[in-house]
Motif scaffolding. Structure first.
Motif, short mmCIF file in Angstrom:
data_model
loop_
_atom_site.label_atom_id
_atom_site.label_comp_id
_atom_site.label_asym_id
_atom_site.label_seq_id
_atom_site.Cartn_x
_atom_site.Cartn_y
_atom_site.Cartn_z
N SER A 119 13.67 0.30 3.23
CA SER A 119 13.16 0.74 1.92
C SER A 119 12.49 2.08 2.12
N GLY A 120 12.05 2.66 1.03
CA GLY A 120 11.37 3.94 1.12
C GLY A 120 10.06 3.83 1.89
N ALA A 121 9.22 2.90 1.44
CA ALA A 121 7.91 2.76 2.09
C ALA A 121 8.08 2.41 3.56
N PHE A 204 2.96 10.60 -3.66
CA PHE A 204 3.29 9.17 -3.60
C PHE A 204 4.22 8.96 -2.42
N GLU A 279 6.02 15.71 -0.71
CA GLU A 279 7.27 15.55 -1.45
C GLU A 279 7.70 16.93 -1.96
N GLU A 284 5.74 10.99 -8.55
CA GLU A 284 4.74 10.22 -9.30
C GLU A 284 3.65 11.11 -9.87
N ILE A 314 12.50 10.84 -0.54
CA ILE A 314 12.97 9.53 -1.00
C ILE A 314 13.42 9.58 -2.45
#
Ligand code: F0G
Length: 519
Positions: A119-121, A204, A279, A284, A314
């Motif tokens: 997953s991203g996290a 985020f 990012e 976010e 991401i």
């Protein structure tokens, strides 16, 4: 029309209550392209234009036919989903394909090593762990050097040298042995400190134990503060402030030097910081692309502090911005690149960190493992996604740029008509944000209440879903911004339908007609 499935008892009951309050609790039963379908209660289905788009993970749409056909074929061919610890994995093919793309876009010959998660996290946590291992190895090298200097000093003392009075006084000891012991004791305390990370205000990076500490939103972050290493945050337009923070957090290791027959104490900078996360387009935070100036300063700060620059792509990566990496637009030159979301083609879950060879610690491979990471099925799907994006000399990227420009001009026309309601449209390619003016000073009580509780966009979303059959959400930390992140296959009609719906809802806001929104 009732879209509500009723409040379930077993999961998400609190969340569903909140969504239901705005008519946003819906059970979707089918998905295709940029459309989600719910049933109409009479055996049919109702299509909704889906601009929430799997939170940006559907660059090729829901159930892209080519990806679905490929996935079916993989299952029919009995591709090994699990063949862990066999050395070779399909993940290597994904990493090879990503190398070609990253080297081209970042203009480097350097190789990138891929580390996979689910997953991203999780990919962010892998980046955190890798950066911390790198820092730990640097600390070990520093401590080894100090140990060697202590040995040299001990020999000098045996040959008649002595610690200087200043050195003894500084540590409150009176012999060389006691001094050496105190140097080791203090250094052990310093070396055991938790590291710090640098990240951007508004950023985020996920919601797992460590990644949540790099996510700026205090509501998400602070309840879990005690669990993991902390970040120091800087505004994207004042990255230079990182230098001040690094100075504030400066910690030294103690070392010794023999000068003119005396053992003197010296300080060595201890690597407090492990990495800087950013990012390239802050999602976010409200879909805010980094400027070229910020990108340049990020590189300068990371070089000065000696930490890797981690580009969290991401949400912005995988072609959405009009190039594979959004880093390209600002000239950001990362050491690590993190990808997830659309890498799974809308049907599998996968994430990856690409680390530049010059920053890579191969020892990490034996320390970090995951049962499902780089499984055969997900990797082969991811490879297919990369092939589709790269096909025809990057037609998908050109399409993202062209569709994005088309959507942006349609939205800009509405912003121009409603400057009192809409602040602006921002972003790059198919990662756009439309920000509404804050309504906390509205004469309307409901508008004020929604604003205070950061759910004004929920009311907009409920209206758009029920009246316009458009599904769209706000960004998590900028609650007045609607995020527009459809697939590259979004049509002119769909774009125009969104612009018309935006015009309609802007009129409702201009009329301060909360009753109409709440209906
Ligand atoms: N990094 C960025 C830039 C993200 O946008 C997200 C997720 C993550 C990391 C975490 O990825 O959810 O797969 O664990 N963003 C979601 C969103 C929550 O709303 O766009 P994840």
């Amino acid at each position: 029309m009732s879209l509500s499935p009723g409040a379930p008892e077993f999961a998400d009951s609190h969340l569903i209550e909140l969504l239901d309050g705005f008519g946003l609790a819906v059970k979707y039963v089918r998905a295709e392209g940029d459309t989600l379908y719910h049933d109409d209660g009479a055996g049919g289905e109702i299509g909704v234009l889906d601009l929430a788009s799997g939170f940006g993970s559907l660059i090729l749409g829901h159930h892209n036919p080519e990806i679905v056909a490929h996935a079916k074929q993989l299952l029919d061919e009995q591709v090994p989903v699990h063949a862990q610890f066999s050395g070779y994995s399909f993940g290597i093919d994904v990493a090879a394909a990503l190398n070609r793309i990253l080297r081209r876009e970042l203009g480097t010959e350097e190789k990138f090593y891929g580390l996979f998660g689910n997953s991203g996290a999780e990919a962010v946590e892998i980046a955190i762990k890798h950066a911390e291992m790198d820092r730990g190895m640097k600390v070990a090298e520093l401590l080894d050097g100090i140990e060697a200097n202590l040995a040299t000093a001990a020999e000098a003392v045996a040959g008649g040298a002595a610690p200087s009075a200043a050195a003894l006084a500084a540590l409150g000891v009176d012999t060389f042995d006691a001094l050496a012991e105190e140097v080791r004791r203090r250094n052990a305390v310093t070396a055991a400190r938790q590291p710090l990370f640098l990240a951007l205000e508004g950023g985020f990076h996920g919601k797992l134990v460590s990644s949540i500490q790099l996510t700026y939103n205090a509501d998400f972050r602070t309840p879990f503060k005690a669990l993991a290493a902390q970040a120091r945050f800087v505004p994207a337009d004042r990255v230079d402030l990182a230098a001040k923070i690094v100075e504030e957090e400066r910690v030294a290791l103690l070392d010794v030097e023999v000068r003119a027959g005396a053992v003197e104490l010296v300080e060595r900078d201890f690597p407090v910081f492990a990495a800087f996360f950013a990012e390239p387009i802050m999602g976010e935070a409200g879909i805010k692309p980094l400027t070229a100036d910020t990108a340049r300063k990020l590189r300068e700060v990371c070089d000065a502090v000696g930490v890797p620059l981690v580009a969290d792509e991401i949400q912005s990566g995988m072609g959405r911005s009009g190039s594979f990496l959004a880093s390209v637009h600002s000239g950001l030159r990362p050491d690590y690149v993190v990808l997830a979301k659309s890498l799974g083609g809308g049907i599998v879950k996968t994430g990856v960190v690409l680390v530049r060879e010059s920053r890579y610690r191969k020892e990490f491979e034996l320390l970090h493992t995951s049962t499902f990471g780089k499984d055969g099925f997900s990797s082969r799907v991811a490879l297919k996604v990369l092939e589709m994006l790269e096909a025809d000399d990057g037609a998908a990227y050109r399409r993202a740029a062209e569709r994005g420009a088309r959507a942006r001009s349609a939205i800009e026309a509405v912003v121009a008509e409603f400057p009192d309601v809409l602040l602006e449209v921002r972003g790059q390619g198919l990662m756009l944000g439309v920000q509404f003016h804050d309504q906390s000073g509205s004469a309307d009580e409901l508008f004020r209440e929604w604003s205070e509780h950061h759910v004004f966009a929920f009311a907009l979303a409920g209206y758009l879903l029920h009246e316009k059959r458009i599904r769209i959400f706000s960004t998590a930390s900028n609650p007045n911004t609607l995020r527009f992140e459809p697939s590259i296959f979004i049509t002119d009609e769909q774009i125009d339908a969104f612009a018309a719906a935006l015009r309609d809802v802007a009129q409702v806001v201009r009329d301060q007609d909360s009753a109409k929104l709440a209906r």
